[in-house]
Write a protein that holds these residues in place. Structure first.
Motif, PDB file in Angstrom:
ATOM      1  N   ASP A  91       2.749  -6.603   2.552  1.00 18.78           N
ATOM      2  CA  ASP A  91       2.633  -5.165   2.309  1.00 18.78           C
ATOM      3  C   ASP A  91       3.976  -4.474   2.558  1.00 18.78           C
ATOM      4  O   ASP A  91       4.754  -4.878   3.427  1.00 18.78           O
ATOM      5  CB  ASP A  91       1.587  -4.550   3.232  1.00 18.78           C
ATOM      6  CG  ASP A  91       0.176  -5.049   2.930  1.00 18.78           C
ATOM      7  OD1 ASP A  91       0.007  -5.732   1.897  1.00 18.78           O
ATOM      8  OD2 ASP A  91      -0.734  -4.769   3.729  1.00 18.78           O
ATOM      9  N   THR A  97       2.707   5.570  -0.172  1.00 18.48           N
ATOM     10  CA  THR A  97       3.237   5.269   1.164  1.00 18.48           C
ATOM     11  C   THR A  97       2.979   3.819   1.555  1.00 18.48           C
ATOM     12  O   THR A  97       3.666   3.268   2.410  1.00 18.48           O
ATOM     13  CB  THR A  97       2.614   6.202   2.217  1.00 18.48           C
ATOM     14  OG1 THR A  97       1.186   6.084   2.159  1.00 18.48           O
ATOM     15  CG2 THR A  97       3.027   7.646   1.964  1.00 18.48           C
ATOM     16  N   LYS A  98       1.995   3.191   0.890  1.00 18.44           N
ATOM     17  CA  LYS A  98       1.719   1.773   1.163  1.00 18.44           C
ATOM     18  C   LYS A  98       1.494   1.037  -0.146  1.00 18.44           C
ATOM     19  O   LYS A  98       0.714   1.478  -0.989  1.00 18.44           O
ATOM     20  CB  LYS A  98       0.496   1.605   2.067  1.00 18.44           C
ATOM     21  CG  LYS A  98       0.195   0.147   2.413  1.00 18.44           C
ATOM     22  CD  LYS A  98      -0.994   0.022   3.366  1.00 18.44           C
ATOM     23  CE  LYS A  98      -1.276  -1.437   3.715  1.00 18.44           C
ATOM     24  NZ  LYS A  98      -2.407  -1.571   4.665  1.00 18.44           N
ATOM     25  N   ASN A 119       5.520  -0.604   3.284  1.00 21.93           N
ATOM     26  CA  ASN A 119       5.241   0.784   3.623  1.00 21.93           C
ATOM     27  C   ASN A 119       6.489   1.626   3.339  1.00 21.93           C
ATOM     28  O   ASN A 119       7.556   1.370   3.898  1.00 21.93           O
ATOM     29  CB  ASN A 119       4.852   0.915   5.100  1.00 21.93           C
ATOM     30  CG  ASN A 119       3.575   0.156   5.411  1.00 21.93           C
ATOM     31  OD1 ASN A 119       2.537   0.392   4.807  1.00 21.93           O
ATOM     32  ND2 ASN A 119       3.646  -0.782   6.353  1.00 21.93           N
TER      33      ASN A 119
END
Length: 242
Positions: A56, A76-77, A58
């Motif tokens: 992931d 944002t992610k 961010n």
């Protein structure tokens, strides 16, 4: 169903190509083609890609390296192997010619990710010269520079006047002429292109702002046009304060 299949294929191709690239976020196309735009246009740009890092990501921020890029929208992610979309606006008012803007996305860990673009901004006017030397300049000295201006389409005669800010330090005289612009570095009168001969004058440049602390002189002289109100034709005066 079709859109899901396309998304799956795109992400798969990103994952396969990830082994051959260092970029954790890959965009398709790799360099976004802005194409040809007119000076003063505003375009909404959407960049599409995928997170191919295997983990992931961010994001903390997204911005443009250069002028005119605003109103950024970004996730944002970004989950691993998932698509990503970055949106923003570009105002081409202060640009001219070949441009290669770069978008920078910054992760919460400080790591940057970039996206590249390519385009060409068409200005409505050509200037025979855009950079002039004031030499060593003392307060109150007179200076003048002469140059030619013609329309990009070589048909309409330019309708230039100094903008309000430039009128503080400069004045101008203009004369309608016919130009030969076959050689850009040897523009001369007597051709078939309608143009304007401009004499730019000053009898008192102002030493203010950052120039109070430095010896170099730099003045941007901006013009305005009723035919092209969003265009930003300008020339640059450089030199040194005595």
């Amino acid at each position: 169903m079709i859109s899901k299949l396309i998304t799956s294929v795109v992400i798969s191709s990103f994952v396969v190509s990830a082994a051959f690239a260092d970029d954790a976020i890959r965009f398709v196309p790799e360099t976004y083609p802005i194409g040809y735009v007119n000076q003063g246009d505003v375009k909404h740009i959407v960049l599409k890609g995928a997170n191919v890092s295997g983990k992931d990501i961010n994001l903390e921020n997204a911005f443009g390296q250069g002028i005119g890029m605003t109103n950024f929208k970004y996730p944002t992610k970004i989950a691993k192997n998932s698509p990503v979309k970055i949106e923003f606006d570009i105002d081409f008012s202060e640009m001219e010619g070949q441009i290669n803007p770069v978008i920078v996305m910054v992760g919460t860990d400080g790591k940057p990710y970039t996206a590249k673009m390519d385009g060409f901004v068409v200005a409505p006017f050509f200037f025979s010269e855009k950079l002039f030397d004031a030499g060593y300049y003392a307060k109150g000295e007179k200076r003048e520079w002469t140059f030619y201006v013609w329309a990009t389409d070589k048909k309409d005669r330019p309708d230039l006047a100094l903008d309000s800010a430039s009128l503080r330090e400069f004045s101008m005289k203009s004369k309608n002429v016919m130009l030969n612009v076959d050689k850009i570095d040897q523009v001369k009168e007597g051709g078939k292109v309608p143009g304007v001969k401009i004499t730019l004058m000053t009898k008192g440049l102002l030493r203010e702002g950052w120039e109070l602390k430095q010896q170099s002189l730099r003045k941007i002289v901006a013009f305005k046009s009723k035919k092209f109100p969003r265009a930003t034709p300008e020339v640059l005066i450089v030199g040194y304060w005595k």
